[in-house]
Design a protein around this motif. Structure first.
Motif, PDB file in Angstrom:
ATOM      1  N   SER A 144      21.491   4.869  13.353  1.00 21.23           N
ATOM      2  CA  SER A 144      22.423   4.666  14.149  1.00 21.23           C
ATOM      3  C   SER A 144      22.799   5.728  15.523  1.00 21.23           C
ATOM      4  N   GLU A 145      22.041   6.908  15.077  1.00 17.81           N
ATOM      5  CA  GLU A 145      22.245   8.066  15.910  1.00 17.81           C
ATOM      6  C   GLU A 145      21.027   7.918  17.006  1.00 17.81           C
ATOM      7  N   ALA A 146      20.251   7.257  16.840  1.00 14.95           N
ATOM      8  CA  ALA A 146      18.867   7.059  17.774  1.00 14.95           C
ATOM      9  C   ALA A 146      18.303   8.373  17.617  1.00 14.95           C
ATOM     10  N   CYS A 147      17.831   8.947  16.384  1.00 12.49           N
ATOM     11  CA  CYS A 147      17.086  10.248  16.291  1.00 12.49           C
ATOM     12  C   CYS A 147      15.837   9.988  17.039  1.00 12.49           C
ATOM     13  N   SER A 148      15.490  11.045  17.944  1.00 16.05           N
ATOM     14  CA  SER A 148      14.328  10.948  18.825  1.00 16.05           C
ATOM     15  C   SER A 148      13.007  11.188  17.712  1.00 16.05           C
ATOM     16  N   PHE A 149      13.646  11.933  16.807  1.00 16.55           N
ATOM     17  CA  PHE A 149      12.315  12.372  15.588  1.00 16.55           C
ATOM     18  C   PHE A 149      12.269  11.441  14.765  1.00 16.55           C
ATOM     19  N   HIS A 150      12.506  10.163  14.635  1.00 24.11           N
ATOM     20  CA  HIS A 150      12.570   9.110  13.559  1.00 24.11           C
ATOM     21  C   HIS A 150      11.116   8.685  13.678  1.00 24.11           C
ATOM     22  N   SER A 151      10.569   8.540  14.852  1.00 28.38           N
ATOM     23  CA  SER A 151       9.355   7.956  15.216  1.00 28.38           C
ATOM     24  C   SER A 151       8.274   9.121  14.432  1.00 28.38           C
ATOM     25  N   GLN A 152       8.661  10.204  14.448  1.00 30.76           N
ATOM     26  CA  GLN A 152       7.607  11.383  13.675  1.00 30.76           C
ATOM     27  C   GLN A 152       7.647  11.092  12.304  1.00 30.76           C
ATOM     28  N   LEU A 153       8.686  10.745  11.823  1.00 31.45           N
ATOM     29  CA  LEU A 153       8.907  10.317  10.219  1.00 31.45           C
ATOM     30  C   LEU A 153       7.954   9.179   9.971  1.00 31.45           C
ATOM     31  N   ILE A 154       7.779   8.107  10.870  1.00 28.63           N
ATOM     32  CA  ILE A 154       6.969   7.034  10.392  1.00 28.63           C
ATOM     33  C   ILE A 154       5.563   7.428  10.633  1.00 28.63           C
ATOM     34  N   LYS A 155       5.191   8.288  11.745  1.00 27.85           N
ATOM     35  CA  LYS A 155       3.919   8.861  11.797  1.00 27.85           C
ATOM     36  C   LYS A 155       3.409   9.591  10.514  1.00 27.85           C
ATOM     37  N   ASN A 156       4.332  10.328  10.056  1.00 29.57           N
ATOM     38  CA  ASN A 156       4.203  11.389   8.871  1.00 29.57           C
ATOM     39  C   ASN A 156       3.813  10.297   7.751  1.00 29.57           C
ATOM     40  N   LEU A 157       4.553   9.210   7.561  1.00 31.99           N
ATOM     41  CA  LEU A 157       4.310   8.469   6.553  1.00 31.99           C
ATOM     42  C   LEU A 157       2.911   7.774   6.536  1.00 31.99           C
ATOM     43  N   LEU A 158       2.655   7.129   7.631  1.00 32.68           N
ATOM     44  CA  LEU A 158       1.269   6.576   7.828  1.00 32.68           C
ATOM     45  C   LEU A 158       0.132   7.516   7.605  1.00 32.68           C
ATOM     46  N   LYS A 159       0.264   8.842   7.874  1.00 32.45           N
ATOM     47  CA  LYS A 159      -0.578   9.877   7.656  1.00 32.45           C
ATOM     48  C   LYS A 159      -0.552   9.989   6.155  1.00 32.45           C
ATOM     49  N   THR A 160       0.395  10.140   5.535  1.00 32.01           N
ATOM     50  CA  THR A 160       0.628  10.093   3.964  1.00 32.01           C
ATOM     51  C   THR A 160      -0.271   9.151   3.143  1.00 32.01           C
ATOM     52  N   VAL A 161       0.164   7.898   3.662  1.00 28.48           N
ATOM     53  CA  VAL A 161      -0.506   6.711   3.130  1.00 28.48           C
ATOM     54  C   VAL A 161      -1.953   6.776   3.161  1.00 28.48           C
ATOM     55  N   SER A 162      -2.412   7.113   4.315  1.00 26.75           N
ATOM     56  CA  SER A 162      -3.942   7.369   4.699  1.00 26.75           C
ATOM     57  C   SER A 162      -4.560   8.478   3.739  1.00 26.75           C
ATOM     58  N   ASN A 163      -3.914   9.600   3.633  1.00 26.06           N
ATOM     59  CA  ASN A 163      -4.234  10.552   2.621  1.00 26.06           C
ATOM     60  C   ASN A 163      -4.289   9.955   1.115  1.00 26.06           C
ATOM     61  N   ARG A 164      -3.419   9.128   0.842  1.00 29.17           N
ATOM     62  CA  ARG A 164      -3.415   8.557  -0.470  1.00 29.17           C
ATOM     63  C   ARG A 164      -4.698   7.722  -0.626  1.00 29.17           C
ATOM     64  N   ALA A 165      -5.064   7.166   0.232  1.00 27.57           N
ATOM     65  CA  ALA A 165      -6.221   6.182   0.137  1.00 27.57           C
ATOM     66  C   ALA A 165      -7.485   6.882  -0.088  1.00 27.57           C
ATOM     67  N   ILE A 166      -7.519   8.210   0.825  1.00 27.45           N
ATOM     68  CA  ILE A 166      -8.794   9.041   0.461  1.00 27.45           C
ATOM     69  C   ILE A 166      -8.828   9.744  -0.899  1.00 27.45           C
ATOM     70  N   MET A 167      -7.515   9.773  -1.359  1.00 25.59           N
ATOM     71  CA  MET A 167      -7.562  10.471  -2.874  1.00 25.59           C
ATOM     72  C   MET A 167      -7.659   9.555  -3.854  1.00 25.59           C
ATOM     73  N   LEU A 168      -7.429   8.175  -3.738  1.00 29.35           N
ATOM     74  CA  LEU A 168      -7.697   7.165  -4.666  1.00 29.35           C
ATOM     75  C   LEU A 168      -9.305   6.832  -4.575  1.00 29.35           C
ATOM     76  N   ASN A 169      -9.826   7.216  -3.392  1.00 28.46           N
ATOM     77  CA  ASN A 169     -11.380   6.985  -3.346  1.00 28.46           C
ATOM     78  C   ASN A 169     -11.971   8.016  -3.961  1.00 28.46           C
ATOM     79  N   ARG A 170     -11.404   9.411  -4.151  1.00 33.08           N
ATOM     80  CA  ARG A 170     -11.771  10.474  -4.663  1.00 33.08           C
ATOM     81  C   ARG A 170     -11.742  10.163  -6.139  1.00 33.08           C
TER      82      ARG A 170
END
Length: 233
Positions: A123-149
């Motif tokens: 509701s506050e239209a946080c300009s850094f909300h998009s950074q949160l989504i980018k971080n989540l995508l990075k995290t999911v990608s790292n988890r995929a790498i970990m599962l491959n490991r």
């Protein structure tokens, strides 16, 4: 002081909020309005098959993620410690049930963030909300790498190679030859899919050969090259 100030100090270490400062994180928490959930050691934070209710963040303590295989044996998938996420891989998969158990390894405190709160502009239209989504995508990608490991661990034929690979990985992660494993011996054996007696025996041989030293979960790598040789045997 914001009511989330103390919580923010822990969450600033969380990969989901990488790059955030205190002000930005406090603003996000005001939007999410998360509730703290406390659990005693041994409690199930979530159970496989129960309704998925959002991405979890461990605020205090640690927990193990496990699942039963077709034979009814427990398979350990990982450990979650303070500042780490769980449930992020299935957050936007369309699944409505938790695929695994998350059980408190110690007394724990967690919060859960609902999916809609993550992907919808607040509701506050946080300009850094998009950074949160980018971080989540990075995290999911790292988890995929970990599962491959993890698949690599399970594909190794010898017990020595599995143990050596795990110890070297944690040494690299800690940045030191001396570190603490985030799991006890039973959990480590479950994670590597080997028996506890066999694992203890092989670690004892490594100690007697002067390759490692250990005291419970505390490990010291004396000869990392020898461990590397075991992986390639």
């Amino acid at each position: 002081m914001s009511k989330y100030e103390i919580l923010a100090r822990t969450l600033l270490k969380c990969e989901l909020f990488e790059g955030f400062n205190h002000f930005q994180l406090n603003t996000m928490l005001e939007c999410f309005s998360p509730k703290l959930h406390s659990y005693n050691k041994g409690d199930f934070i979530v159970m496989a098959g129960s309704r998925y209710h959002g991405l979890g963040i461990m605020v205090e303590g640690s927990a193990v993620i496990t699942k039963e295989n077709a034979a009814g044996s427990r398979v350990m998938l990982g450990v979650v410690t303070a500042g780490e996420l769980f449930g992020e891989v299935i957050a936007f998969s369309g699944k409505v049930q938790w695929p695994a158990n998350v059980q408190a390894q110690t007394d724990c405190v967690t919060i859960f963030l609902e999916n809609n709160a993550i992907i919808n502009q607040c509701s506050e239209a946080c300009s850094f909300h998009s950074q949160l989504i980018k971080n989540l995508l990075k995290t999911v990608s790292n988890r995929a790498i970990m599962l491959n490991r993890r698949v690599e661990y399970l594909s190794m034929k010898s017990i020595n190679s599995k143990i050596a690979c795990l110890l070297l990985e944690h040494m690299e992660k800690s940045g030191s030859h001396t570190f603490r494993l985030p799991m006890n011996r039973n959990e480590m054996a479950d994670f590597l899919n080997i028996s506890r007696p066999s694992m203890s025996r092989e670690m004892g041989v490594m100690r007697d050969r002067g390759i490692i030293e250990f005291q419970k979960e505390a490990i010291r790598i004396l000869k990392p090259d020898k461990l590397k040789d075991m992986i390639n045997e």
